[in-house]
Write an enzyme that holds these catalytic residues in place. Structure first.
Site, short mmCIF file in Angstrom:
data_model
loop_
_atom_site.label_atom_id
_atom_site.label_comp_id
_atom_site.label_asym_id
_atom_site.label_seq_id
_atom_site.Cartn_x
_atom_site.Cartn_y
_atom_site.Cartn_z
N LYS A 193 0.84 -1.20 0.00
CA LYS A 193 0.00 0.00 0.00
C LYS A 193 0.87 1.25 0.00
O LYS A 193 0.69 2.17 -0.80
CB LYS A 193 -0.89 -0.02 1.25
N ASP A 249 -5.64 3.42 13.81
CA ASP A 249 -6.37 2.37 13.10
C ASP A 249 -7.60 2.10 13.98
O ASP A 249 -8.00 3.01 14.74
CB ASP A 249 -5.48 1.11 12.92
N LYS A 284 3.09 -2.22 11.32
CA LYS A 284 1.77 -2.16 11.96
C LYS A 284 1.92 -2.58 13.41
O LYS A 284 2.85 -3.31 13.75
CB LYS A 284 0.81 -3.12 11.27
P1 NDP Z 1 -12.66 2.97 13.90
O1 NDP Z 1 -12.27 2.38 15.20
O2 NDP Z 1 -12.80 4.44 13.78
O3 NDP Z 1 -14.04 2.34 13.41
C1 NDP Z 1 -14.19 0.96 13.25
C2 NDP Z 1 -15.63 0.66 12.88
O4 NDP Z 1 -15.74 -0.72 12.51
C3 NDP Z 1 -16.59 0.86 14.03
O5 NDP Z 1 -17.86 1.22 13.54
C4 NDP Z 1 -16.62 -0.53 14.68
O6 NDP Z 1 -17.79 -0.78 15.42
C5 NDP Z 1 -16.55 -1.42 13.46
N1 NDP Z 1 -15.90 -2.68 13.78
C6 NDP Z 1 -14.65 -2.85 14.27
N2 NDP Z 1 -14.37 -4.14 14.47
C7 NDP Z 1 -15.47 -4.80 14.10
C8 NDP Z 1 -15.81 -6.15 14.09
N3 NDP Z 1 -14.93 -7.10 14.50
N4 NDP Z 1 -17.05 -6.49 13.62
C9 NDP Z 1 -17.93 -5.52 13.22
N5 NDP Z 1 -17.67 -4.21 13.22
C10 NDP Z 1 -16.46 -3.86 13.66
O7 NDP Z 1 -11.60 2.41 12.84
P2 NDP Z 1 -11.26 2.95 11.39
O8 NDP Z 1 -12.47 3.53 10.75
O9 NDP Z 1 -10.03 3.75 11.48
O10 NDP Z 1 -10.86 1.58 10.65
C11 NDP Z 1 -11.79 0.81 9.90
C12 NDP Z 1 -11.04 -0.06 8.90
O11 NDP Z 1 -10.29 0.77 8.00
C13 NDP Z 1 -10.01 -1.02 9.50
O12 NDP Z 1 -9.97 -2.19 8.70
C14 NDP Z 1 -8.69 -0.27 9.35
O13 NDP Z 1 -7.59 -1.15 9.31
C15 NDP Z 1 -8.92 0.38 7.99
N6 NDP Z 1 -8.10 1.55 7.69
C16 NDP Z 1 -8.05 2.63 8.51
C17 NDP Z 1 -7.29 3.73 8.17
C18 NDP Z 1 -7.27 4.97 9.00
O14 NDP Z 1 -6.61 5.95 8.58
N7 NDP Z 1 -7.93 5.03 10.14
C19 NDP Z 1 -6.48 3.74 6.95
C20 NDP Z 1 -6.66 2.58 6.11
C21 NDP Z 1 -7.43 1.53 6.49
P3 NDP Z 1 -17.87 -0.37 16.99
O15 NDP Z 1 -18.09 1.12 17.02
O16 NDP Z 1 -19.03 -1.16 17.49
O17 NDP Z 1 -16.56 -0.77 17.60
O1 2IT Z 2 -4.17 0.85 7.42
C1 2IT Z 2 -3.69 2.00 7.30
O2 2IT Z 2 -3.20 2.39 6.24
C2 2IT Z 2 -3.76 2.90 8.45
N1 2IT Z 2 -4.31 2.54 9.48
C3 2IT Z 2 -3.14 4.26 8.38
C4 2IT Z 2 -1.65 4.18 8.62
C5 2IT Z 2 -0.94 5.51 8.73
O3 2IT Z 2 0.26 5.44 9.04
O4 2IT Z 2 -1.51 6.58 8.50
#
Ligand code: NDP
Ligand code: 2IT
Length: 449
Positions: free
Chosen positions: A117, A169, A129
Site C-alpha cells: 500500500k 487504526d 503495523k
Molecule cells: P474505527 O475504530 O474508527 O471504526 C471501526 C468501525 O468498525 C466501528 O464502527 C466498529 O464498530 C466497526 N468494527 C470494528 N471491528 C469490528 C468487528 N470485528 N465487527 C464488526 N464491526 C467492527 O476504525 P477505522 O475507521 O479507522 O478503521 C476501519 C477499517 O479501516 C479497519 O480495517 C482499518 O484497518 C482500515 N483503515 C483505517 C485507516 C485509518 O486511517 N484510520 C487507513 C486505512 C485503512 P464499533 O463502534 O461497534 O466498535
Molecule cells: O491501514 C492503514 O493504512 C492505516 N491505518 C493508516 C496508517 C498511517 O500510518 O496513516
C-alpha cells in the site's frame, strides 16, 4: 483469481509452515503470491536471491507487556505489538489497532498489506503495523490515557521520525495519538513532531488527515466508475462501519451526489432509505461514542436497526466495506451481485474474503482492493511527515488536492499495470504487482537486506 505459479508454490508453503496458526497473515500472503506468477514469468530475476521469501519475513517483531491500573484500582495486563515489516522505501509506517481481537496474525497481515500500500502511494514510507488486544469500549478517558502511556513507555525506544512512525487504526484516533505523543515527548525530552501521525492541529497535525482514508476511497471508486462513463451521482451506496473511515467515506459520497442508505457498527446495521443523516451519525459515534442503534431512536420513522443480519443484503449500486477484515463473505458478495452492485471499494483492510473477491471479479464488478483504495490515509500521513519536516502547515484545500492527485495516480498505476500484465480491469493484480515491483527494486539495489 489466479492460482499459484509452480516456482512460487514452495515459497508459499514455507511461509505457511513457518507462521503456523496465523490465518489472516496466510490469507494476505497467498493473495500477493498468487499475483506474482505473472511477474516471475516476465521477469524471472525477481525469484532470485530469496527476494520474495525476504519480503514475507518481517525485519523485526516486537511483542511486549502493557500493565496499567483501571479506575477501580485493579491491575490489568495487555499485550502490545509492533511489527516492523519492511524499510526498503522509508521508515516503517502504519497504524496501531486497539481491539480485543488483535494478535500476531492480524498485526502481521496488516503490516504485510501496508508494505505494498505504502509503495503504491509513491511516498518514501516503509511498512509496519502494531497495536494491542486492549478493548477501549466502555473504558473511561483516564483508563485510556493510562493505557496509552504504558503502551508508549515500552514502545518509544523503537520509534523515531526516521525509524518508525505509527498512526491510528481501529480503536486509535486523535485522542489516543495525543496521549501517546505526550508520553513520547516526556520520555525523550524531544518535541519530535514526525514520530506519530494523525496528531491534533495544535501540535503538528495535518489538515485533511482525519478525512483522508474515507475521502481517498471515494476518489478511487469515482475513478473506477469514470472508466465506465459513470459516477456516484444518484447511486445508492452501502458503507459498513461507522468509525473514521466509514464516516468520511459517507461524507464524500454524499458530496458527489450519492445516497448512502445503510451503515453499521459491531452491534448491527441501520437503514435509512431517505439517506443517512451524517450529522446525526457523527453526533452519536464521534461526540457521544455511542452505539449506531441510537440513530433509529433519535431519527424515528422510516429508519430501522437490524441486530443480527447482514448489511450486504441491503440493495445498492456501490458497496464500501469500511469496518474490519473478512466482514464481507462469498455469500454476501452473491447477495450484492444479485441486487445489482456495480462497484466495490474496500475502505477497510482485507474486508472481503477470497471467495467474495473471486465472486466480484467473475461477475465483472469493479473491485478496488484495500491496499489501493484505502491508501489515502497513509498517503496523507506522509504529507503530515512532510509538513513536520519543513515545519509547515498546509491549507485543507492544498492537502486535499494532493490526496486527490495521489489517489488518481494509484488508480491509474493499478489499471495500467493490470493491462500490461494481460488482465485489464483486475485492480487486485495491478495493485499487488505495482506495489511489489517498487519494493523489490529498492531491496535489490540495497543488497541482501
Ligand atoms: P474505527 O475504530 O474508527 O471504526 C471501526 C468501525 O468498525 C466501528 O464502527 C466498529 O464498530 C466497526 N468494527 C470494528 N471491528 C469490528 C468487528 N470485528 N465487527 C464488526 N464491526 C467492527 O476504525 P477505522 O475507521 O479507522 O478503521 C476501519 C477499517 O479501516 C479497519 O480495517 C482499518 O484497518 C482500515 N483503515 C483505517 C485507516 C485509518 O486511517 N484510520 C487507513 C486505512 C485503512 P464499533 O463502534 O461497534 O466498535
Ligand atoms: O491501514 C492503514 O493504512 C492505516 N491505518 C493508516 C496508517 C498511517 O500510518 O496513516
Amino acid at each position: 483469481m489466479t492460482s499459484i505459479d509452480e516456482k512460487l508454490e514452495p515459497v508459499l508453503a514455507e511461509v505457511l509452515s513457518r507462521n503456523a496458526g496465523e490465518p489472516e497473515f496466510h490469507q494476505a500472503v497467498r493473495e500477493v503470491i498468487e499475483s506474482l506468477g505473472r511477474v516471475i514469468a516476465k521477469h524471472p530475476h525477481y525469484a532470485d536471491d530469496a527476494l520474495i521469501e525476504r519480503i514475507c519475513e518481517p525485519e523485526r517483531q516486537i511483542i511486549f507487556r502493557v500493565p496499567w491500573v483501571d479506575d477501580k484500582g485493579k491491575t490489568q495486563v495487555n499485550r502490545g505489538f509492533r511489527v516492523q515489516f519492511n524499510s526498503a522505501l522509508g521508515p516503517y509506517k502504519g497504524g496501531l489497532r486497539f481491539h480485543p481481537s488483535v494478535n500476531l496474525s492480524i498485526v502481521k497481515f496488516l503490516g504485510f498489506e501496508q508494505i505494498f500500500k505504502n509503495a503504491l502511494t509513491g511516498m518514501p514510507i516503509g511498512g509496519g503495523k502494531g497495536g494491542s488486544d486492549f478493548d477501549p469500549h466502555d473504558r473511561s478517558e483516564g483508563e485510556i490515557m493510562r493505557f496509552c502511556q504504558s503502551f508508549m513507555t515500552e514502545l518509544f525506544v523503537h520509534l523515531g521520525d526516521k525509524t518508525d512512525v505509527p498512526a491510528g487504526d481501529i480503536g486509535v484516533g486523535g485522542r489516543e495519538i495525543g496521549f501517546m505523543f505526550g508520553q513520547y515527548k516526556r520520555l525523550t525530552n524531544r518535541f519530535e513532531a514526525g514520530v506519530l501521525t494523525g496528531k491534533g492541529m495544535l501540535y503538528g497535525g495535518s489538515r485533511a488527515r482525519t478525512e483522508a482514508t474515507g475521502y481517498g476511497n471515494t476518489y478511487f471508486v469515482q475513478s473506477m466508475l469514470n472508466t465506465k462513463d459513470s459516477s456516484f451521482d444518484g447511486k445508492k451506496v452501502v458503507v459498513s462501519g461507522s468509525g473514521n473511515v466509514a464516516i468520511y467515506s459517507m461524507e464524500k459520497v454524499q458530496s458527489f451526489g450519492g445516497k448512502v442508505v445503510a451503515c453499521s457498527d459491531s452491534g448491527g446495521y441501520i437503514v435509512d432509505e431517505g439517506g443517512i443523516d451524517l450529522d446525526l451519525v457523527k453526533e452519536i459515534k464521534l461526540n457521544r461514542r455511542g452505539r449506531i442503534s441510537e440513530y433509529v431512536r433519535l431519527k424515528g420513522k422510516c429508519t430501522h436497526h437490524i441486530e443480527n443480519g447482514r448489511i450486504w443484503d441491503v440493495p445498492c449500486d456501490v458497496a464500501m466495506p469500511s469496518a474490519t477484515q473478512n466482514e464481507l463473505t462469498g455469500r454476501d458478495a452473491k447477495a450484492l451481485i444479485k441486487n445489482g452492485v456495480t462497484a466495490v471499494g474496500e475502505g477497510a483492510n482485507m474486508p472481503s474474503t477470497p471467495d467474495a473477491v473471486r465472486a466480484f471479479q467473475e461477475a465483472g464488478i469493479l473491485f478496488a482492493p484495500g491496499k489501493a483504495a484505502n491508501a489515502g490515509g497513509v498517503a496523507t500521513s506522509a504529507l503530515e511527515m512532510q509538513q513536520n519536516a519543513s515545519r509547515d502547515s498546509w491549507t485543507f484545500e492544498r492537502t486535499e488536492q494532493r490526496l486527490a492527485e495521489i489517489m488518481r495516480n494509484i488508480h491509474d498505476l493499478c489499471a495500467n499495470t493490470a493491462e500490461e500484465y494481460g488482465v485489464p480491469g483486475d485492480y487486485v493484480l495491478g495493485a499487488n504487482i505495482a506495489g511489489f515491483i517498487r519494493v523489490a527494486e529498492a531491496m535489490r539495489a540495497q543488497g541482501v537486506i
